[in-house]
Scaffold this motif. Structure first.
Motif, PDB file in Angstrom:
ATOM      1  N   ALA A 307      -2.418  28.659  24.335  1.00  0.00           N
ATOM      2  CA  ALA A 307      -1.883  29.984  24.672  1.00  0.00           C
ATOM      3  C   ALA A 307      -0.720  30.351  23.751  1.00  0.00           C
ATOM      4  O   ALA A 307      -0.628  31.490  23.264  1.00  0.00           O
ATOM      5  N   GLU A 308       0.167  29.414  23.504  1.00  0.00           N
ATOM      6  CA  GLU A 308       1.318  29.678  22.641  1.00  0.00           C
ATOM      7  C   GLU A 308       0.884  29.927  21.198  1.00  0.00           C
ATOM      8  O   GLU A 308       1.381  30.835  20.527  1.00  0.00           O
ATOM      9  N   TYR A 309      -0.057  29.145  20.716  1.00  0.00           N
ATOM     10  CA  TYR A 309      -0.493  29.274  19.324  1.00  0.00           C
ATOM     11  C   TYR A 309      -1.174  30.618  19.077  1.00  0.00           C
ATOM     12  O   TYR A 309      -0.941  31.271  18.039  1.00  0.00           O
ATOM     13  N   PHE A 310      -2.014  31.050  20.024  1.00  0.00           N
ATOM     14  CA  PHE A 310      -2.770  32.291  19.833  1.00  0.00           C
ATOM     15  C   PHE A 310      -2.097  33.503  20.483  1.00  0.00           C
ATOM     16  O   PHE A 310      -2.655  34.600  20.469  1.00  0.00           O
ATOM     17  N   GLY A 311      -0.914  33.303  21.060  1.00  0.00           N
ATOM     18  CA  GLY A 311      -0.178  34.411  21.656  1.00  0.00           C
ATOM     19  C   GLY A 311      -0.867  35.023  22.859  1.00  0.00           C
ATOM     20  O   GLY A 311      -0.886  36.247  23.033  1.00  0.00           O
ATOM     21  N   GLN A 312      -1.413  34.173  23.715  1.00  0.00           N
ATOM     22  CA  GLN A 312      -2.140  34.636  24.894  1.00  0.00           C
ATOM     23  C   GLN A 312      -1.412  34.219  26.172  1.00  0.00           C
ATOM     24  O   GLN A 312      -0.541  33.347  26.161  1.00  0.00           O
ATOM     25  N   SER A 313      -1.822  34.833  27.284  1.00  0.00           N
ATOM     26  CA  SER A 313      -1.282  34.452  28.582  1.00  0.00           C
ATOM     27  C   SER A 313      -1.960  33.177  29.065  1.00  0.00           C
ATOM     28  O   SER A 313      -3.183  33.028  28.955  1.00  0.00           O
ATOM     29  N   TYR A 314      -1.179  32.282  29.633  1.00  0.00           N
ATOM     30  CA  TYR A 314      -1.704  31.012  30.149  1.00  0.00           C
ATOM     31  C   TYR A 314      -2.766  31.249  31.220  1.00  0.00           C
ATOM     32  O   TYR A 314      -3.731  30.490  31.329  1.00  0.00           O
ATOM     33  N   THR A 315      -2.609  32.314  31.994  1.00  0.00           N
ATOM     34  CA  THR A 315      -3.528  32.567  33.118  1.00  0.00           C
ATOM     35  C   THR A 315      -4.909  33.037  32.663  1.00  0.00           C
ATOM     36  O   THR A 315      -5.843  33.044  33.452  1.00  0.00           O
ATOM     37  N   LYS A 316      -5.026  33.446  31.417  1.00  0.00           N
ATOM     38  CA  LYS A 316      -6.304  33.962  30.907  1.00  0.00           C
ATOM     39  C   LYS A 316      -7.448  32.972  31.102  1.00  0.00           C
ATOM     40  O   LYS A 316      -8.585  33.361  31.389  1.00  0.00           O
ATOM     41  N   TYR A 317      -7.148  31.683  30.985  1.00  0.00           N
ATOM     42  CA  TYR A 317      -8.200  30.675  30.921  1.00  0.00           C
ATOM     43  C   TYR A 317      -8.737  30.288  32.301  1.00  0.00           C
ATOM     44  O   TYR A 317      -9.722  29.561  32.396  1.00  0.00           O
ATOM     45  N   LYS A 318      -8.089  30.794  33.343  1.00  0.00           N
ATOM     46  CA  LYS A 318      -8.573  30.506  34.694  1.00  0.00           C
ATOM     47  C   LYS A 318      -9.902  31.191  34.985  1.00  0.00           C
ATOM     48  O   LYS A 318     -10.649  30.753  35.852  1.00  0.00           O
ATOM     49  N   SER A 319     -10.188  32.279  34.283  1.00  0.00           N
ATOM     50  CA  SER A 319     -11.405  33.039  34.570  1.00  0.00           C
ATOM     51  C   SER A 319     -12.302  33.191  33.342  1.00  0.00           C
ATOM     52  O   SER A 319     -13.156  34.078  33.304  1.00  0.00           O
ATOM     53  N   LEU A 320     -12.114  32.333  32.353  1.00  0.00           N
ATOM     54  CA  LEU A 320     -12.915  32.434  31.135  1.00  0.00           C
ATOM     55  C   LEU A 320     -14.372  32.064  31.421  1.00  0.00           C
ATOM     56  O   LEU A 320     -14.644  31.086  32.112  1.00  0.00           O
ATOM     57  N   LYS A 321     -15.308  32.848  30.893  1.00  0.00           N
ATOM     58  CA  LYS A 321     -16.734  32.614  31.116  1.00  0.00           C
ATOM     59  C   LYS A 321     -17.280  31.603  30.099  1.00  0.00           C
ATOM     60  O   LYS A 321     -16.744  31.438  29.005  1.00  0.00           O
ATOM     61  N   PHE A 322     -18.364  30.948  30.486  1.00  0.00           N
ATOM     62  CA  PHE A 322     -19.038  30.005  29.589  1.00  0.00           C
ATOM     63  C   PHE A 322     -19.811  30.773  28.522  1.00  0.00           C
ATOM     64  O   PHE A 322     -20.656  31.609  28.830  1.00  0.00           O
ATOM     65  N   ASP A 323     -19.523  30.498  27.266  1.00  0.00           N
ATOM     66  CA  ASP A 323     -20.170  31.183  26.141  1.00  0.00           C
ATOM     67  C   ASP A 323     -21.004  30.150  25.373  1.00  0.00           C
ATOM     68  O   ASP A 323     -20.468  29.355  24.602  1.00  0.00           O
ATOM     69  N   LEU A 324     -22.333  30.188  25.590  1.00  0.00           N
ATOM     70  CA  LEU A 324     -23.213  29.220  24.954  1.00  0.00           C
ATOM     71  C   LEU A 324     -23.213  29.366  23.437  1.00  0.00           C
ATOM     72  O   LEU A 324     -23.340  28.385  22.696  1.00  0.00           O
ATOM     73  N   LYS A 325     -23.038  30.597  22.958  1.00  0.00           N
ATOM     74  CA  LYS A 325     -23.002  30.835  21.516  1.00  0.00           C
ATOM     75  C   LYS A 325     -21.849  30.074  20.885  1.00  0.00           C
ATOM     76  O   LYS A 325     -21.988  29.485  19.795  1.00  0.00           O
ATOM     77  N   ILE A 326     -20.691  30.079  21.535  1.00  0.00           N
ATOM     78  CA  ILE A 326     -19.542  29.319  21.029  1.00  0.00           C
ATOM     79  C   ILE A 326     -19.824  27.827  21.116  1.00  0.00           C
ATOM     80  O   ILE A 326     -19.569  27.066  20.174  1.00  0.00           O
ATOM     81  N   MET A 327     -20.380  27.392  22.247  1.00  0.00           N
ATOM     82  CA  MET A 327     -20.601  25.963  22.440  1.00  0.00           C
ATOM     83  C   MET A 327     -21.585  25.387  21.428  1.00  0.00           C
ATOM     84  O   MET A 327     -21.502  24.220  21.063  1.00  0.00           O
TER      85      MET A 327
END
Length: 461
Positions: A307-327
């Motif tokens: 979160a700090e490196y990419f300048g994002q909110s820590y809470t963002k990752y609580k609801s992140l969806k599974f992205d098979l394309k990324i995986m």
């Protein structure tokens, strides 16, 4: 008409809660408190026992005054590895020493010189050498360092049993607390370790009381049947044991991710012990082989870094969806279990990753979970062998993480992998343990919600 309920005190290191469950195990009342820690004679932080004791009285009195509820029973679940040394009247003689308190190396050396090889003792007690986390070593330390106080000790009670004694006036031990990385119990002989008798510590350990039985209370009256209290990890397993009879593993996730296999009866090996495996005792006295992984802690630490490196909110990752394309960028062509089995134990380690290699924080987070699943695969397999388990239940924080759950299903394609949801598992376990002493209804079939995750068996580019 007032609602018949069971009152459960669920004491964690941070939050202390009171729950009321109705006869269908729905939470109908909840009260939470946090106490400022105090310090022991060495200046180390520790639980404030007096605040804890008073909160039991205050909370029970509040509920009794509330005419909406009719308390039928009381029980307790608390964190383990903590001893309360009480006198003849059940009053504490010392602070509640923190299980993270540093253990003196000289005392440890003298103990093992007297009683044998560390590894052999650890094998027989089914618990790694963990210093103060082995509560039996806390009692040994008290005898050696504070002999005058030790003489005054009637019993050394684990915290759940001390909590129960507050309202029953009775001093008992419980098998779930004794059998949890205490170094007190010999799993091969099903009795206390020999060193416990030789040090005359057995006299300081209260009689064992069944975890599914009750004792009459003395506070606030004698009409409340009360349980003796349970260790939290063992309590969390109880609703699963009562609800499912086909072999399963429960991965209880939080700061620690603990894989619990009640259907693995093989003795603990030296290798398993070296990989942080141990055994618990269920509330019915049966061994439960378990492996531990510090994955929740690692997750939270690395998410902050992302979160700090990419300048994002820590809470963002609580609801992140599974992205098979990324995986697909990270997944091997072969099936995950085959690939994972070929890797060294510490091969995938996110904390060594340079975040500049990732195109986005979402990509970095997917890879973080991927590395944690690799570690979880190794950890869970330690207790999976030699058993007929075909179901894996995941409860706690990671059960709601769809990236984690999808990858776990891919790592265990031959298993039914479920995200389990249950309101306050440890508290409910303490309630279910004494179900027959307060509730005439059968245990509901819907106390545990399940969501099946089907693996992506083939990843195509």
């Amino acid at each position: 008409m007032p609602v018949p309920v069971i009152a459960i005190f669920d004491v964690g290191k941070t939050n202390k809660k009171l729950f009321l469950f109705d006869e269908d195990y729905r939470i109908v009342f909840e009260r939470s408190a946090r106490f400022t820690e105090t310090v022991d004679e060495d200046g180390d932080s520790c639980e404030n026992l007096e605040s804890l004791r008073l909160s039991v009285f205050d909370s029970l009195s509040e509920v009794i005054r509330n005419k909406e509820f009719d308390i039928k029973a009381i029980n307790f679940s608390t964190y383990g590895a903590s001893l309360v040394y009480v006198d003849q009247r059940g009053r504490p003689l010392t602070p509640l020493y923190n299980y993270l308190k540093a253990y003196p190396e000289k005392l440890k050396y003298e103990f093992y010189r007297k009683y044998g090889d560390e590894q052999e003792l650890a094998l027989s007690s089914a618990s790694p050498v963990l210093g103060s986390l082995n509560s039996g070593m806390q009692l040994y330390r008290l005898k050696c360092e504070q002999p005058e106080i030790f003489k005054k000790v009637r019993y050394a009670l684990h915290l759940p049993q001390y909590m129960s004694s507050i309202i029953t006036g009775k001093l008992y031990s419980d098998i779930t607390s004794i059998g949890c990385h205490t170094s007190l119990w010999n799993f091969q002989k099903n009795t206390y370790q020999d060193w416990v008798s030789k040090e005359k510590l057995a006299d300081k350990l209260a009689p064992i009381f069944p975890g599914d039985a009750v004792i009459p209370s003395v506070f606030p009256s004698d009409k409340f049947p009360s349980g003796v209290g349970l260790h939290d990890s063992s309590a969390a397993l109880i609703p699963y044991l009562e609800s499912f009879h086909e072999p399963f593993i429960l991965i209880s996730t939080g700061t620690w991710c603990i894989s619990l296999n009640p259907f693995n009866n093989s003795p603990l090996t030296k290798f398993e012990l070296s990989q942080d495996c141990l055994c618990y005792l269920s509330y019915k006295g049966k061994p439960v082989k378990a492996s531990r992984l510090f994955a929740g802690y690692e997750h939270d630490k690395e998410v902050k870094r992302i979160a700090e490196y990419f300048g994002q909110s820590y809470t963002k990752y609580k609801s992140l969806k599974f992205d098979l394309k990324i995986m697909r960028k990270f997944l091997p062509e072969e099936a995950l279990p085959i690939y994972f089995n070929r890797l060294g134990i510490n091969y995938l380690n996110f904390e060594k990753e340079d975040l500049s290699r990732f195109s986005s924080d979402t990509e970095a987070y997917h890879y973080l979970i991927y590395t944690l699943i690799f570690k979880q695969f190794i950890s869970t397999n330690l207790v999976l062998e030699k058993s007929k388990v075909k179901r894996i239940f995941v409860d706690g924080g990671f059960s709601g993480n769809v990236i984690y759950m999808n990858l776990l299903a891919m790592a265990f394609p031959g298993f039914e992998v479920y995200a389990a949801s249950m309101a306050q598992a440890t508290a409910m376990g303490a309630a279910v343990a004494i179900h027959n002493n307060w509730n005439d209804r059968p245990l509901p079939g819907d106390v545990i919600g399940l969501k099946l995750y089907v693996p992506f068996l083939k990843v195509v580019s």
